[in-house]
Scaffold this motif. Structure first.
Motif, PDB file in Angstrom:
ATOM      1  N   GLN A  82       0.834  -1.194   0.000  1.00 22.16           N
ATOM      2  CA  GLN A  82       0.000   0.000   0.000  1.00 22.16           C
ATOM      3  C   GLN A  82       0.870   1.246   0.000  1.00 22.16           C
ATOM      4  O   GLN A  82       1.839   1.336   0.754  1.00 22.16           O
ATOM      5  CB  GLN A  82      -0.911   0.018   1.225  1.00 22.16           C
ATOM      6  N   SER A  84       0.128   5.344   0.271  1.00 28.40           N
ATOM      7  CA  SER A  84      -0.894   6.372   0.467  1.00 28.40           C
ATOM      8  C   SER A  84      -0.251   7.751   0.414  1.00 28.40           C
ATOM      9  O   SER A  84       0.944   7.876   0.139  1.00 28.40           O
ATOM     10  CB  SER A  84      -1.613   6.163   1.801  1.00 28.40           C
ATOM     11  N   GLU A  85      -1.009   8.757   0.733  1.00 26.97           N
ATOM     12  CA  GLU A  85      -0.506  10.131   0.691  1.00 26.97           C
ATOM     13  C   GLU A  85       0.552  10.406   1.755  1.00 26.97           C
ATOM     14  O   GLU A  85       1.326  11.349   1.622  1.00 26.97           O
ATOM     15  CB  GLU A  85      -1.667  11.115   0.877  1.00 26.97           C
ATOM     16  N   SER A  87       2.051   7.495   3.798  1.00 25.88           N
ATOM     17  CA  SER A  87       2.733   6.295   4.284  1.00 25.88           C
ATOM     18  C   SER A  87       2.893   5.254   3.179  1.00 25.88           C
ATOM     19  O   SER A  87       2.289   5.360   2.112  1.00 25.88           O
ATOM     20  CB  SER A  87       1.959   5.682   5.462  1.00 25.88           C
ATOM     21  N   LYS A 108       4.961  -0.819   8.119  1.00 24.45           N
ATOM     22  CA  LYS A 108       4.415   0.437   7.600  1.00 24.45           C
ATOM     23  C   LYS A 108       5.315   1.589   8.021  1.00 24.45           C
ATOM     24  O   LYS A 108       5.666   1.710   9.197  1.00 24.45           O
ATOM     25  CB  LYS A 108       3.000   0.653   8.139  1.00 24.45           C
TER      26      LYS A 108
END
Length: 137
Positions: A82, A84-85, A87, A108
């Motif tokens: 994943q 994201s903006e 992480s 993460k």
């Protein structure tokens, strides 16, 4: 397509039962993470400083499937699960020499500016490098 690196379980990695100490899995994953970054960046440490970003770990977990013993050569692969903006999450798979899954881990990282430690978005130099390794689209 995952990035893969081999790690050897050493004598000082094992506990009294002769299997690797559970916390070593995160050390092994970090070794693979650093090797991946070495492929992404020409120079790892200076890149973080020059582009003013850091990637502190904000969550990690692991599942152990089979014991890992001293002298085992472990093939550890990493993929981006994943982005994201703010992480990025990496999935690690630890395989024994016969291809058997020994452990899995998920780590993460947040993105921060090193100068202020404030949250920021993923730097282009990282996302472009991960694209070149086919770890993100």
């Amino acid at each position: 397509m995952p990035f893969t690196h081999q790690v050897t379980a050493r004598f000082f990695h094992v506990d009294r039962a002769g299997i690797i100490f559970f916390g070593r899995i995160f050390e092994y994953c970090h070794i693979v993470f650093e090797e991946m970054l070495a492929q992404v960046f020409e120079r790892v440490a200076p890149t973080f400083e020059e582009h003013d970003f850091g990637m502190p770990i904000v969550h990690c977990e692991a599942d152990f499937k089979r014991p890992m013993n001293m002298e085992d050569r472990l093939n550890i692969s990493v993929e981006v699960s994943q982005l994201s903006e703010r992480s990025i999450t990496f999935e690690y798979t630890v395989l024994g020499q016969k291809g058997d899954v020994r452990a899995t881990a998920q780590i993460k990282h947040a993105f921060v500016r090193l100068s202020t430690f404030e949250s920021c978005g993923p730097p282009e130099i990282l996302t472009n490098g991960l694209r070149q390794l086919d770890l993100i689209q």
